[in-house]
Each structure stands twice: as structure tokens, then as C-alpha cells.
Design an enzyme around this catalytic site. Structure first.
Site, PDB file in Angstrom:
ATOM      1  N   CYS A  58      -0.007 -44.669  67.290  1.00 60.56           N
ATOM      2  CA  CYS A  58       0.715 -44.551  68.556  1.00 60.56           C
ATOM      3  C   CYS A  58       1.632 -45.730  68.747  1.00 60.56           C
ATOM      4  O   CYS A  58       1.902 -46.494  67.834  1.00 60.56           O
ATOM      5  CB  CYS A  58      -0.269 -44.442  69.722  1.00 60.56           C
ATOM      6  SG  CYS A  58      -1.391 -45.838  69.837  1.00 60.56           S
ATOM      7  N   ARG A  89       0.271 -41.564  72.184  1.00 63.00           N
ATOM      8  CA  ARG A  89      -0.602 -41.190  71.078  1.00 63.00           C
ATOM      9  C   ARG A  89      -0.023 -40.101  70.181  1.00 63.00           C
ATOM     10  O   ARG A  89       0.476 -39.087  70.675  1.00 63.00           O
ATOM     11  CB  ARG A  89      -1.965 -40.711  71.622  1.00 63.00           C
ATOM     12  CG  ARG A  89      -2.968 -40.464  70.492  1.00 63.00           C
ATOM     13  CD  ARG A  89      -4.322 -40.058  71.003  1.00 63.00           C
ATOM     14  NE  ARG A  89      -5.251 -39.922  69.881  1.00 63.00           N
ATOM     15  CZ  ARG A  89      -6.187 -39.009  69.787  1.00 63.00           C
ATOM     16  NH1 ARG A  89      -6.379 -38.143  70.771  1.00 63.00           N
ATOM     17  NH2 ARG A  89      -6.975 -38.946  68.730  1.00 63.00           N
ATOM     18  N   LEU A  90      -0.096 -40.349  68.892  1.00 64.01           N
ATOM     19  CA  LEU A  90       0.122 -39.335  67.864  1.00 64.01           C
ATOM     20  C   LEU A  90      -1.261 -38.975  67.335  1.00 64.01           C
ATOM     21  O   LEU A  90      -1.897 -39.765  66.642  1.00 64.01           O
ATOM     22  CB  LEU A  90       1.010 -39.884  66.734  1.00 64.01           C
ATOM     23  CG  LEU A  90       1.400 -38.920  65.610  1.00 64.01           C
ATOM     24  CD1 LEU A  90       2.295 -37.813  66.137  1.00 64.01           C
ATOM     25  CD2 LEU A  90       2.100 -39.674  64.485  1.00 64.01           C
ATOM     26  N   VAL A 133      14.492 -37.604  48.504  1.00 66.59           N
ATOM     27  CA  VAL A 133      15.854 -37.516  49.020  1.00 66.59           C
ATOM     28  C   VAL A 133      16.817 -37.904  47.903  1.00 66.59           C
ATOM     29  O   VAL A 133      16.588 -38.876  47.176  1.00 66.59           O
ATOM     30  CB  VAL A 133      16.059 -38.407  50.271  1.00 66.59           C
ATOM     31  CG1 VAL A 133      15.870 -39.875  49.953  1.00 66.59           C
ATOM     32  CG2 VAL A 133      17.427 -38.168  50.886  1.00 66.59           C
ATOM     33  N   GLY A 143       4.606 -45.454  48.440  1.00 66.20           N
ATOM     34  CA  GLY A 143       4.342 -46.449  47.394  1.00 66.20           C
ATOM     35  C   GLY A 143       4.688 -47.857  47.806  1.00 66.20           C
ATOM     36  O   GLY A 143       4.735 -48.753  46.951  1.00 66.20           O
TER      37      GLY A 143
END
Length: 637
Positions: free
Chosen positions: A2, A52-53, A291, A366
Site C-alpha cells: 500500500c 491498500r492493495l 517490452v 530480476g
């Protein structure tokens, strides 16, 4: 995961309702970090809040969370990967836990162990624990700086937040340029904690904690990397036997949560290793993401596809054409970082995070592999420079004179090797403590003097030269690795990943930064880091049986963007506006220096004896970011 914020008012000068309204406004600025829920709590001296996530205990983990007696509470941003083991220990100690979250574990750990609890945590975090009965406030940040924590402290009022723009909701905080920090930004493109480019707004250093009490504010360190470990590995086999299971365990630890987990996959060794280990532990195909920019110098997307096919992952590739610059991306970077940011790879990080967030809330990356296992080309350059210094100063000075003259000869104008040789010789003639700074240099000292023609600016960089006691006994390689670990990693790499991912409500985890894995890596002798001119020797040995050969057979490129090929009409229009037509600091930089930066930045398309394409394009980007930041946040000089 969050965003957190709050105000601790020991002066009692800020009325409770006014304080609460201010923290509510601060919290609204963090909604992207946690769109699923919010929480706020006020007491006589403090107000704390969070967004919050929801990832762990999605139904029961809302914050703030209290202990059993309701006199200790917390707001927390991050993930504690070993929280289940710690939770079991707390239950054995007699605690009653009402949720299945790592947040609640922290509250009870503080009850039992105080600030020593930090030594028990394996994870990424920033938190504020309020000990209401004792009047103590405990604010901490993780070892490596994966999660951010900014603060402002004046007249016994302490304001903190996960992002700078949230703190700026307090209109009483001056938006003034920190003149001491500006040379750091120009020289190396980063401003190391605790400084920021805002006066009196600070970043809490990685591995540190703050205690606020009636006695005032106290800052302490709980984690200091020490490369003087004596029990080094004797053989490759011994190192592999120790490190391989720790690497697997780190990936396994970081799969905690109640949501699917994806992974960045650039095609490099680090991200490919994480994908391989993650997929080997999963019964379902994991989602991987890459990407690709049109016409990159080296395209790693084909290697990423190879790894994805090798492991049967559900692979997604995002293609970005040249000349696709969108001004909104520029302002998004400034809005979410809250500070000017040189690293243009924030653009692809933003784009790939946006794509990943369509499928999941969590992804592994990474990041940290180069810092832990010795992967950067910079490490080799540092050692080469030190070897060159042994030739002797008189000979180096003479050689430098000849190379300087050669730079002006028409016959050598297109030979970029001349420029590289000149930079190498210049660097070899510097004081030893200045060499890491020079190797990370963007604007040279001479260029900065021309840009900042003011007596108040210093050419010293004490924060970048700060090494711990005993470091004189470290190897040369470990010295430059420490520089990157303490400066570039938290002030550039992890800022980019955190802000661009959280801008898209995505949590990114970095298994290479696991504390157990890092501690084991300290036992690697130099030859197991760099071997025959090749970095990450022991990691390559470990992963050789897990990855296709192509991963190891191509040059390291990083997550780069060909910025000079990204300069379309929108880019040019924005640059002209910020530097000349609508410059927020019109009299701050000399006009002729801005014109030179603009001209080289827009027109250098090939490396020459005097100018590199990368630096010319990024000099312009840095100044655009600086002036864009000043304009966006109304920063006064």
C-alpha cells in the site's frame, strides 16, 4: 502492499480536526498505491493513514492494525515474506492474532522485541508503529530501500509518506530547491538519501529507523553491509551448494499471497533466472512480460521469447515504436516520483507495469542481481582504471594531453574511442574516492560549473564518498559494489521500479534482495563474481542447467531506451517550452548553456570524439525533468 502517510504532532499546535483533514488529503494522493481500501486513525498526538492493495488476507487485512490491548498500532507498506514463521513464534509466545496478515505480525513483534524486530524481517517494507502508551513512534525502512519513506520534521511536527507529493499537501511546507542537492543530481543523476531536491524533505535511508519521543527525533541504522567476511567459499561446488537452494527459497518465499504472480522477462540472466525458478515451482504456466523498442541497438526480446518457450510460460510482448513519445508519460514520471528522474528506462518500466497490471497485482523482477552477484560492466571499468593508475601520474598526464589534442583533429572527430579514452584518463587522474562518482557521471564538473555559476555550489559529494569503518580492507571490486548498492540501487533502480509499478497498482518483488541470499553472497571471493572479464560467474554456473544457452551468449544491455530515437515533435515542443518559452526558472541557468544542451540533445545521432549520443540525449532529458518538476510542483529557487 500500500501507501502510508501520517503526521505526528508533539507540539500539539495543530488542531486535531485540521491534522486529520490534512492526512486525509495526503492519503488521497496515494490512491494508486492502494485502490482496494483505505484506513485512518487519530489520537491526541498523531494521525496515520494508508491505502491498500489487497494481496495477503484480502478480506481481513485492512489497516491500521492494533495489538490486543489497543495501545499499539501500525500502518505498513510492503511484504514480509517470512511472516508465517514469525506468526507461529508469536502464537507460541501467547499472542492472539485476529488476521492472517503480515501487518499484524509486526505489531506483536514490536511488543516482544522492540526495534530488534527489524533483524528478524525478510521482506520489503516501510512502516510506522505508534506506541500510544509510551508516546514512542517507530518508523523504519527495509535493508535495501525497496519501499520508500519520505519525511518532513520541523517545530516538533513530523510528517511522513510513501511519496513526496503526498507530503506537499501540507501547504505550510515550503517548496524550495535544495541547492546542496542539485550538484548531486547533475553529476550522477541521483540524490542520495537523506537529501532530496526539496529543502527540508528527506528520504529515510535504507536499513535505518527513526524513533520519535519526548526527547526528539533519533535516527539509527540496523543494517550495514560488511564485505569483510572471512569464511569465503573455497570452491565453485561449495558456493553452488550453499547459494542455489537459497536462491530457490527466495523465489518460493516471494510467491506468498492470495493473487496470481507474474514476472518481468527481459531476456537477461537475472530476469530469466527468476522466471526459470518461478515456473519450476508452479503447476500452471506463469505470465511473463517483455517490452521491445523498435530498432534497439540490441534486441533481447528474442531471448525472452526463447526462455518463455523453453518453460512454456504465458508470454506477453509490448512493442513500442520509435518516435512514440507521449508527453503524458513525461508528466506521469514526475507526478509519481515527485522529483526529477534521469533514468529514461522509467518509460518502458511504466509501460510494462501498465500491461502487467491488467493480469495480476504482483510480479517478480530480476532487480538486485547485478549488485549481489557482480554483473555491471562498471565494476570491470573500475578495476581497469585502478590498474591504469599504476602506470604513474606523469605518464597519464602526458597521455591525457595528447588525447585532448586529438579530440580537436578533424581526422579523429568521428572516433568515439578518443572520447572514451579521454574520459578514462581523466578518471584515472582523480582522487581514489572520486572515481566511483566519475564512472557514474552525467554532467562533468566543468559543465556543472558553467551551469551553476554561483559561489554557493560545492564540487564535493560527501554522501557519495561515505564508506563504513573497515572498508579500507575490502577488495577493489567490493568497494565499487558497495557504491552501487548504497547509492544507485536505492536512489535510482528501486525508485524507478516502485513508483512506475505502483503508479499502475502493481507490486514488484525482487528475490535477489533476499537477506539470506545476500548474506551468503558476501562469502563469494572476487573470482566467483568476475571471472575472465565476465560478470555473475557463480550465478551463470548455477543457472546453466536451467536456461537455454542463448541467455548467456549475448552482451548485457539493461532495460534501456533509445531516447534519441524517441524525440518526435511532441518531445521537441516540450523541450522548447520548458527550456526557453515557459521556463519556471528563467534566470537560473545561463541561456547559452541551455541552448548548447538543447542543440546537442536534439541533434547528436552518432557517437563522436567529443560527444556520446546517450549522454547528449540524457543531458537534455535531465534538464527537462528538472524544469518540469519545478513547474509541476511550483518549486522556487
Amino acid at each position: 502492499m500500500c501507501g502510508i502517510c501520517g503526521i505526528i504532532d508533539q507540539s500539539k499546535s495543530l488542531p486535531l480536526e485540521a491534522r486529520k483533514e490534512l492526512v486525509i488529503a495526503m492519503n488521497k494522493r496515494l490512491v494508486h498505491r492502494g485502490p482496494d481500501a483505505e484506513g485512518i486513525y487519530s489520537d491526541k498526538k498523531f494521525t496515520i493513514a494508508m491505502r491498500r492493495l489487497s494481496i495477503v488476507d484480502t478480506e481481513g487485512g485492512n489497516q491500521p492494525i492494533f495489538n490486543e490491548t489497543k495501545d499499539i498500532c501500525i500502518v505498513f507498506n510492503g511484504e514480509i515474506y517470512n511472516f508465517k514463521e514469525l506468526r507461529n513464534r508469536l502464537i507460541e509466545n501467547g499472542h492472539t492474532l485476529k488476521t492472517s496478515t503480515d501487518t499484524e505480525v509486526l505489531v506483536h513483534l514490536y511488543e516482544d522485541y522492540g526495534t530488534d524486530m527489524l533483524l528478524m524481517l525478510k521482506g520489503m517494507f516501510a512502516f510506522c508503529i505508534c506506541d500510544i502508551k509510551k508516546g514512542i513512534y517507530f518508523i523504519a525502512r527495509d535493508r535495501f530501500g525497496e519501499k520508500p519513506l519520505y519525511y518532513h520534521y520541523k517545530n516538533r511536527i513530523f510528517s511522513f509518506s510513501s511519496e513526496v507529493k503526498s507530503i506537499l499537501e501540507n501547504k505550510n511546507i515550503e517548496r524550495k530547491l535544495n541547492h546542496e542537492a542539485l550538484p548531486y543530481y547533475l553529476r550522477t543523476s541521483l540524490v542520495p538519501d537523506p537529501m532530496t531536491l526539496f529543502q527540508n524533505i528527506h528520504g529515510l535511508n535504507a536499513g535505518q529507523f527513526i524513533l520519535i519521543s519526548d526527547s526528539g527525533l533519533e535516527i539509527n541504522s540496523y543494517f550495514k553491509p560488511d564485505f569483510s567476511v572471512k569464511n569465503k567459499f573455497k570452491t565453485d561446488e561449495e558456493a553452488i551448494e550453499c547459494i542455489e537452494p537459497l536462491l530457490e527459497k527466495s523465489v518460493q518465499r516471494q510467491t506468498i499471497g492470495d493473487v496470481p504472480i507474474g514476472a518481468f522477462l527481459s531476456g537477461g540472466i537475472d530476469s530469466s533466472s527468476i522466471v526459470a525458478l518461478l515456473q519450476r515451482q508452479s503447476s500452471e504456466p506463469i505470465k511473463t512480460f517483455n517490452v521491445k523498442f523498435e530498432d534497439q541497438a540490441y534486441d533481447e526480446s528474442r531471448i525472452a521469447k526463447k526462455v518463455a518457450q523453453y518453460y512454456g510460460t504465458d508470454h506477453h510482448e509490448i512493442f513500442v515504436p520509435n518516435l512514440d513519445f507521449d508527453e503524458d508519460v513525461f508528466w506521469n514520471i514526475i507526478d509519481h516520483i515527485g522529483l526529477p528522474f534521469r533514468d529514461s528506462s522509467a518509460i518502458p518500466t511504466h509501460l510494462i507495469s501498465k500491461e502487467i497490471s491488467k493480469y495480476t497485482k504482483v510480479a517478480l523482477s530480476g532487480d538486485g542481481g547485478d549488485e549481489v552477484f557482480g554483473g555491471y560492466d562498471l565494476y570491470q571499468w573500475y578495476q581497469k582504471i585502478l590498474r591504469v593508475r599504476k602506470v604513474g601520474r606523469p605518464i597519464l598526464q602526458l597521455a591525457n594531453t595528447f588525447v585532448s589534442a586529438a579530440q580537436s583533429l578533424p581526422i579523429t572527430d568521428q572516433l568515439s574511442i578518443i572520447r572514451k579514452l579521454k574520459r578514462g584518463l581523466d578518471t584515472s587522474l582523480m582522487h581514489l574516492e572520486d572515481i566511483p562518482i566519475a564512472l557514474n557521471e552525467m554532467f562533468s564538473g566543468n559543465q556543472i560549473q558553467k551551469l551553476l555559476n554561483h559561489s554557493r555550489y560545492s564540487s564535493e559529494y560527501p554522501l557519495l564518498k561515505k564508506y563504513p569503518e573497515g572498508s579500507q580492507h575490502w577488495s577493489d571490486l567490493r568497494m565499487i559494489m558497495y557504491y552501487r548498492l548504497k547509492n544507485t540501487l536505492p536512489s535510482n533502480m528501486l525508485i524507478k521500479v516502485d513508483r512506475m509499478s505502483m503508479a499502475n497498482s502493481l507490486e514488484v518483488r525482487a528475490p535477489f534482495l533476499d537477506p539470506d541470499l545476500f548474506d551468503a553472497s558476501l562469502r563469494l571471493p572476487d573470482e566467483m563474481l568476475l571471472n575472465n572479464g565476465q560478470g555473475k560467474y557463480i550465478l551463470r554456473k548455477i543457472m546453466a542447467k536451467f536456461l537455454p544457452r542463448e541467455v548467456f551468449d549475448h552482451p548485457k544491455t539493461g532495460f534501456n531506451i533509445p531516447l534519441y530515437k524517441y524525440q518526435n515533435e511532441n518531445f521537441k515542443r516540450l523541450a522548447v517550452s520548458l527550456l526557453f518559452e515557459d521556463n519556471p526558472w528563467p534566470d537560473f541557468f545561463p541561456q547559452k548553456e541551455l541552448e548548447k544542451i538543447y542543440h546537442l540533445g536534439m541533434n547528436t545521432k552518432k557517437d563522436t570524439a567529443k560527444h556520446s549520443v546517450f549522454q547528449s540525449a540524457h543531458h537534455l532529458w535531465m534538464i527537462m525533468q528538472l524544469l518540469g518538476w519545478a513547474k509541476r510542483f511550483n518549486v522556487q529557487t
